[in-house]
Scaffold this motif. Structure first.
Motif, PDB file in Angstrom:
ATOM      1  N   UNK A 279       0.882  -0.971  -0.105  1.00 61.77           N
ATOM      2  CA  UNK A 279      -0.114   0.014   0.034  1.00 61.77           C
ATOM      3  C   UNK A 279       0.832   1.291  -0.028  1.00 61.77           C
ATOM      4  N   UNK A 280       1.994   1.280   0.567  1.00 62.51           N
ATOM      5  CA  UNK A 280       2.904   2.429   0.587  1.00 62.51           C
ATOM      6  C   UNK A 280       3.507   2.669  -0.609  1.00 62.51           C
ATOM      7  N   UNK A 281       3.661   1.478  -1.403  1.00 58.66           N
ATOM      8  CA  UNK A 281       4.121   1.871  -2.818  1.00 58.66           C
ATOM      9  C   UNK A 281       3.108   2.345  -3.820  1.00 58.66           C
ATOM     10  N   UNK A 282       1.875   2.212  -3.473  1.00 60.26           N
ATOM     11  CA  UNK A 282       0.737   2.594  -4.260  1.00 60.26           C
ATOM     12  C   UNK A 282       0.731   4.086  -3.967  1.00 60.26           C
ATOM     13  N   UNK A 283       0.775   4.477  -2.704  1.00 54.94           N
ATOM     14  CA  UNK A 283       0.530   5.810  -2.080  1.00 54.94           C
ATOM     15  C   UNK A 283       1.719   6.616  -2.670  1.00 54.94           C
ATOM     16  N   UNK A 284       2.892   6.094  -2.790  1.00 56.95           N
ATOM     17  CA  UNK A 284       4.109   6.701  -3.289  1.00 56.95           C
ATOM     18  C   UNK A 284       3.723   7.022  -4.741  1.00 56.95           C
ATOM     19  N   UNK A 285       3.310   6.113  -5.543  1.00 57.92           N
ATOM     20  CA  UNK A 285       2.846   6.486  -6.706  1.00 57.92           C
ATOM     21  C   UNK A 285       2.030   7.543  -7.285  1.00 57.92           C
ATOM     22  N   UNK A 286       1.117   7.391  -6.290  1.00 59.24           N
ATOM     23  CA  UNK A 286       0.011   8.505  -6.404  1.00 59.24           C
ATOM     24  C   UNK A 286       0.601   9.766  -6.273  1.00 59.24           C
ATOM     25  N   UNK A 287       1.460  10.155  -5.097  1.00 65.22           N
ATOM     26  CA  UNK A 287       1.924  11.159  -4.745  1.00 65.22           C
ATOM     27  C   UNK A 287       3.115  11.664  -5.770  1.00 65.22           C
ATOM     28  N   UNK A 288       3.724  10.688  -6.462  1.00 61.57           N
ATOM     29  CA  UNK A 288       4.615  11.113  -7.483  1.00 61.57           C
ATOM     30  C   UNK A 288       3.975  11.807  -8.799  1.00 61.57           C
ATOM     31  N   UNK A 289       3.009  11.120  -9.207  1.00 60.83           N
ATOM     32  CA  UNK A 289       1.893  11.603 -10.103  1.00 60.83           C
ATOM     33  C   UNK A 289       1.477  13.272  -9.625  1.00 60.83           C
ATOM     34  N   UNK A 290       0.861  13.370  -8.572  1.00 55.28           N
ATOM     35  CA  UNK A 290       0.498  14.810  -8.280  1.00 55.28           C
ATOM     36  C   UNK A 290       1.679  15.719  -8.115  1.00 55.28           C
ATOM     37  N   UNK A 291       2.892  15.263  -7.680  1.00 51.99           N
ATOM     38  CA  UNK A 291       3.845  16.048  -7.682  1.00 51.99           C
ATOM     39  C   UNK A 291       4.410  16.535  -8.974  1.00 51.99           C
ATOM     40  N   UNK A 292       4.260  15.737  -9.958  1.00 47.82           N
ATOM     41  CA  UNK A 292       4.934  15.754 -11.313  1.00 47.82           C
ATOM     42  C   UNK A 292       4.069  16.803 -12.101  1.00 47.82           C
ATOM     43  N   UNK A 293       3.018  17.601 -11.392  1.00 47.86           N
ATOM     44  CA  UNK A 293       2.223  18.517 -12.005  1.00 47.86           C
ATOM     45  C   UNK A 293       2.848  19.990 -11.719  1.00 47.86           C
TER      46      UNK A 293
END
Length: 293
Positions: A279-293
């Protein structure tokens, strides 16, 4: 009764329309600057309702908060002085983690938490479609809230079915578990819910569920692995054509509710010293997408 709807998005607009048609007085609180907003639900006649009216808010018996979880606290902070201490505050959103700060913000108000399975969609800002009938569960999070079970009859008369849940945390965790399984995967892979029924996603789903169940057990929430897996598969199939709220947020570059869904799970896991690395890896992936904006 007098109802304030804070955050009249799809679900908020559905409740505003339903409560108004049931004979209640409705006022809206939104980011729109107009002093009136129009809402039309399905083929009903359009309703014109007051928006951002301080006096109407002060007179509200119930404040129904349908903002997305990331905006609940900031949205309510600006309204503290305008909400009467007797007003019942109802939080209705995906995810968990807002109750404690809202309770601190309104220590003298009855505070209720709600979770709903009604489907709603806004093709335009003025038009809301009731896309799926469901049920709403309601429960108290403070002692004053336990005195407000009567509100179930009021809400049920407007948009059935509404039920009182003596342990609302159980209902919220059940919904959180479903959201943890469906939302991040659909958002990261940019797919609809039904795609998760494919064999390619079964391992990921089971890893999520394994970790969620362990945390729920540590939280003293009754859950059985096989039953939860079956429930999640049923939701995936029943909502196959739908896109999760997180998928929609990520697709449209909006702040998602990840901190209040998977993020809340991770926080509770840390408290219990439980490894939830998947679940931590999924959380990190979503955060990385959001921060890429």
């Amino acid at each position: 009764m007098n109802f304030a709807i804070v955050g009249p998005g799809a679900i908020g607009s559905l409740w505003a329309s339903s409560l108004s048609h049931a004979g209640h007085n409705i006022n809206l609180w939104s980011r729109q600057t107009d002093n009136q907003l129009t809402i039309q639900c399905d083929n009903h006649l359009p309703l014109t309702l007051p928006n951002n009216d301080h006096q109407a808010l002060k007179n509200s018996d119930v404040v129904l908060v349908t903002l997305k979880a990331p905006f609940v606290l900031s949205g309510l902070k600006s309204l503290v002085e305008h909400i009467h201490s007797d007003a019942i505050i109802v939080l209705m959103h995906n995810g968990m983690g807002t109750a404690e700060p809202v309770s601190s913000l309104f220590p003298n108000n009855p505070l209720l938490l709600a979770t709903t399975t009604h489907g709603a969609y806004r093709p335009t800002p003025q038009h809301v479609l009731h896309t799926g009938k469901g049920n709403t569960q309601l429960g108290a999070t403070n002692s004053l809230g336990h005195q407000c079970e009567f509100i179930v009859d009021v809400l049920n008369n407007a948009l059935p079915t509404v039920e009182w849940h003596s342990n609302i945390q159980q209902a919220l965790w059940n919904k959180l578990a479903i959201n943890c399984a469906i939302n991040p995967l659909t958002a990261i892979n940019n797919v609809n819910n039904g795609t998760l029924s494919q064999q390619a996603y079964q391992y990921d789903l089971q890893q999520i569920i394994n970790e969620v169940v362990e945390v729920m057990h540590a939280e003293a929430i009754a859950v059985e692995m096989q039953a939860l897996t079956k429930t999640i598969q049923h939701v995936i199939e029943a909502t196959a054509a739908n896109y999760s709220s997180m998928q929609q947020d990520i697709a449209h570059r909006r702040t998602s509710e990840i901190d209040f869904i998977t993020g809340y799970l991770i926080a509770r896991a840390k408290h219990h010293q439980i490894d939830v690395s998947f679940n931590q890896s999924l959380y990190n992936s979503i955060k990385q997408i959001e921060q890429s904006w």
